[in-house]
Design a protein around this motif. Structure first.
Motif, PDB file in Angstrom:
ATOM      1  N   LYS A 552       0.829  -1.208   0.000  1.00 25.86           N
ATOM      2  CA  LYS A 552       0.000   0.000   0.000  1.00 25.86           C
ATOM      3  C   LYS A 552       0.860   1.254   0.000  1.00 25.86           C
ATOM      4  N   ASP A 553       2.079   1.147   0.521  1.00 25.43           N
ATOM      5  CA  ASP A 553       2.960   2.309   0.593  1.00 25.43           C
ATOM      6  C   ASP A 553       3.713   2.557  -0.716  1.00 25.43           C
ATOM      7  N   VAL A 554       3.645   1.600  -1.648  1.00 21.39           N
ATOM      8  CA  VAL A 554       4.324   1.752  -2.934  1.00 21.39           C
ATOM      9  C   VAL A 554       3.402   2.525  -3.878  1.00 21.39           C
ATOM     10  N   THR A 555       3.850   3.660  -4.352  1.00 20.05           N
ATOM     11  CA  THR A 555       3.004   4.485  -5.217  1.00 20.05           C
ATOM     12  C   THR A 555       3.105   4.040  -6.674  1.00 20.05           C
ATOM     13  N   VAL A 556       2.088   4.398  -7.426  1.00 14.85           N
ATOM     14  CA  VAL A 556       2.077   4.080  -8.853  1.00 14.85           C
ATOM     15  C   VAL A 556       3.223   4.791  -9.566  1.00 14.85           C
ATOM     16  N   ASP A 557       3.530   6.020  -9.138  1.00 12.08           N
ATOM     17  CA  ASP A 557       4.613   6.778  -9.772  1.00 12.08           C
ATOM     18  C   ASP A 557       5.960   6.085  -9.593  1.00 12.08           C
ATOM     19  N   GLU A 558       6.191   5.493  -8.405  1.00 14.28           N
ATOM     20  CA  GLU A 558       7.446   4.786  -8.174  1.00 14.28           C
ATOM     21  C   GLU A 558       7.591   3.613  -9.135  1.00 14.28           C
ATOM     22  N   VAL A 559       6.519   2.849  -9.281  1.00  9.38           N
ATOM     23  CA  VAL A 559       6.557   1.689 -10.173  1.00  9.38           C
ATOM     24  C   VAL A 559       6.728   2.141 -11.615  1.00  9.38           C
ATOM     25  N   ASP A 560       6.012   3.200 -12.002  1.00  8.29           N
ATOM     26  CA  ASP A 560       6.121   3.708 -13.375  1.00  8.29           C
ATOM     27  C   ASP A 560       7.551   4.151 -13.693  1.00  8.29           C
ATOM     28  N   GLU A 561       8.172   4.818 -12.735  1.00  7.52           N
ATOM     29  CA  GLU A 561       9.519   5.341 -12.968  1.00  7.52           C
ATOM     30  C   GLU A 561      10.512   4.208 -13.208  1.00  7.52           C
ATOM     31  N   ILE A 562      10.336   3.083 -12.500  1.00  7.81           N
ATOM     32  CA  ILE A 562      11.270   1.963 -12.640  1.00  7.81           C
ATOM     33  C   ILE A 562      10.957   1.137 -13.886  1.00  7.81           C
ATOM     34  N   VAL A 563       9.679   0.887 -14.143  1.00  7.90           N
ATOM     35  CA  VAL A 563       9.291   0.005 -15.243  1.00  7.90           C
ATOM     36  C   VAL A 563       9.314   0.710 -16.590  1.00  7.90           C
ATOM     37  N   GLN A 564       8.853   1.943 -16.609  1.00  8.30           N
ATOM     38  CA  GLN A 564       8.705   2.637 -17.882  1.00  8.30           C
ATOM     39  C   GLN A 564       9.729   3.746 -18.088  1.00  8.30           C
TER      40      GLN A 564
END
Length: 565
Positions: A552-564
């Motif tokens: 829940k503490d992992v934001t969508v922006d963090e994942v986007d920055e790493i994956v995309q």
């Protein structure tokens, strides 16, 4: 020394030979020492040291020669790290030997160095196009110390008991081998490679090359790659199982362990493979994409039956003792260019060579038939009496008779074999198809785990759901979120194995430079536990000091920055 061994056997063999008194033995030994046939202990030790130095020098000389040949051929210098000749492979983690028309790849350790990964990838890529061969056989040995890397059938012939021990179901029952993991994440940290982004990217690129080399090229590759993984294969080590045939033993298993180390999927295309389990062989598991998600998100181990029912393995051979016979059988098969049933067209001198290959349909058939002969069953679950779905088809005469030896109920191989992972995927199929976030999936499993019931079957499902939640909570929340995103993207139409590899490589390179991986490695080294935990990690202190407390503490922006990004 040989004469001394014969004398000792003659004097000490019980029941079969008469013992000789010490009075008659002592003069004989003294005489042999005087003649130089037997050395004293000091002389033997000095001779052993000299032989060791000579072997090391010989090995270094062979590697230098291999490096020179590689440079002349335009091959990477790393091919010299893969020994292919000599009696001793030294400290190499992998080596190759010729066995007739096949090549035997010896996996001496589960992890390889970056140079060995690159060198093996190059050699396999070249060998797979060599029409003077019939196959490439990759396997580990069932012995801890085998410096000579002699083939299994040679060492089997030296056993005192040369009977049909390959059918013994108790062989190695007390040992689970770690067969392949590609590279060791701890070594990346200890060597400080993680501080050099270019070095990390090179390592991951070599792992990708290895997977592609084993898989082969449909246009250019001629030679099938056969892998016999007798033990655990984890993460990038599955690159060695991406060839034509995976001969699984009862101890073969596969596990995704990287998310528990603050990492993601290695660049071998698992984000493409796992959502498509069962597709290639039209298995029932193809209906439940959640099977691959459970494996990647929980670290749950797929045993040999799970691998067979999902297409991760192609043949079940029960015992690793069949390896020696398999080596010998493959060595005796004609090379690819000589395989076929039809004679070549006659032509007069000066006439052009006929176009096309009349024997194209027959090439590699002998290798396939040989491997089928060693297997208990094939991944498709069919035998010669079954239809395309694995069902036994009864004739009208059989259905009309009362003879119990002929009037059989339809039997499917799927009814005989059972996979827990396939059962879990079927049971919780709706969760993975209805939820579109890792938070939603975990919440659904928590709801099921919190139920109470008096029904035994329902309680079994509740227990499994609770276990899945516990396993997911042990992973790095950031890694878990990223792996889920990779699987969702890899599952889409239009994706390819290569596109998923590139995405996995980019993501993994970033995670090596982030806090979760580095903190896990530091904790693991301080605890001195390495990768020797059991499946559940109950005997080792679990690392929970992740950057995020939960997904829940992992934001969508963090994942986007790493994956995309």
């Amino acid at each position: 020394r040989h004469h001394q061994q014969q004398q000792q056997q003659r004097h000490t063999s019980p029941c079969t030979r008469r013992c000789v008194s010490s009075q008659t033995k002592l003069p004989l030994l003294q005489k042999l020492k005087q003649q130089g046939i037997i050395m004293s202990a000091a002389s033997a030790a000095a001779s052993a040291v000299a032989r060791g130095k000579s072997a090391a020098a010989s090995l270094a000389q062979r590697r230098a020669g291999a490096l020179l040949e590689a440079q002349k051929a335009g091959a990477p210098a790393s091919v010299a790290s893969i020994p292919t000749d000599g009696l001793n492979f030294g400290d190499a983690n992998v080596g190759i030997r010729q066995l007739g028309a096949t090549r035997r790849v010896f996996l001496r350790q589960p992890y390889m160095t970056p140079d060995e990964i690159e060198g093996l990838a190059f050699r396999l890529g070249v060998l797979s196009k060599n029409q003077s061969m019939n196959s490439i056989l990759i396997a580990a040995n069932d012995e801890e110390d085998n410096p000579t890397c002699f083939p299994q059938f040679v060492r089997d012939s030296e056993r005192e008991d040369t009977g049909m021990d390959f059918i013994d179901t108790n062989i190695s029952s007390d040992r689970i081998w770690h067969v392949a993991g590609a590279y060791d994440p701890l070594d990346v940290y200890k060597s400080k490679m993680y501080e050099d982004s270019n070095a990390v990217l090179t390592l991951l690129t070599n792992v990708q090359k290895l997977a592609l080399a084993v898989r082969g090229d449909a246009q250019n590759s001629k030679i099938p790659v056969v892998t016999l993984p007798h033990g655990l294969v984890n993460d990038g080590g599955y690159a060695l199982c991406m060839g034509s045939y995976v001969m699984a033993t009862r101890d073969t298993s596969f596990r995704v362990m990287n998310p528990s180390k603050g990492l993601s999927l290695d660049p071998i295309g698992l984000s493409y493979i796992l959502p498509r389990l069962g597709w290639e062989y039209h298995q029932p598991s193809a209906e439940y994409p959640g099977i691959g998600y459970i494996m990647a998100l929980t670290g749950m181990e797929a045993n040999v039956f799970d691998m067979m029912e999902t297409g991760l393995a192609t043949h079940y051979i029960e015992s690793p003792r069949k390896l020696g016979i398999m080596e010998q059988a493959l060595a005796d098969i004609d090379p690819w260019k000589r395989q076929g049933l039809l004679p070549g067209d006659k032509r007069l001198m000066g006439e052009p060579k006929p176009k096309g290959d009349k024997n194209a349909a027959f090439r590699n058939k002998m290798v396939a038939n040989t491997l089928h002969a060693f297997a208990e069953y094939h991944v498709s679950g069919r035998d010669i009496w079954s239809d395309q779905h694995g069902n036994y088809e009864m004739s009208k005469e059989e259905k009309a008779t009362d003879d119990p030896s002929l009037n059989l109920d339809p039997i499917t191989w799927e009814q005989v074999r059972e996979s827990d992972l396939v059962n879990y995927g079927a049971t919780f199929d709706a969760i993975f198809k209805e939820e579109s976030s890792i938070q939603g999936i975990m919440e659904r499993f928590r709801q099921i785990a919190g139920r109470t019931t008096s029904d035994e079957e329902e309680q079994e499902g509740i227990d499994v759901a609770a276990d899945i939640v516990q396993r997911m909570e042990r992973q790095s929340p950031l890694s878990l979120s990223i792996v889920y995103r990779l699987l969702r993207m890899g599952q889409k139409r239009g994706e390819s194995l290569e596109s998923c590899m590139e995405r996995e490589k980019r993501v993994q390179a970033k995670l090596f430079g982030m806090a979760d991986y580095q903190n896990w490695a530091k904790h693991t080294l301080q605890s001195n536990i390495g990768d020797n935990n059991d499946d559940d990690g109950d005997d080792a202190p679990l690392f929970q000091n992740w950057k995020h407390t939960s997904v829940k503490d992992v934001t969508v922006d963090e994942v986007d920055e790493i994956v995309q990004g």
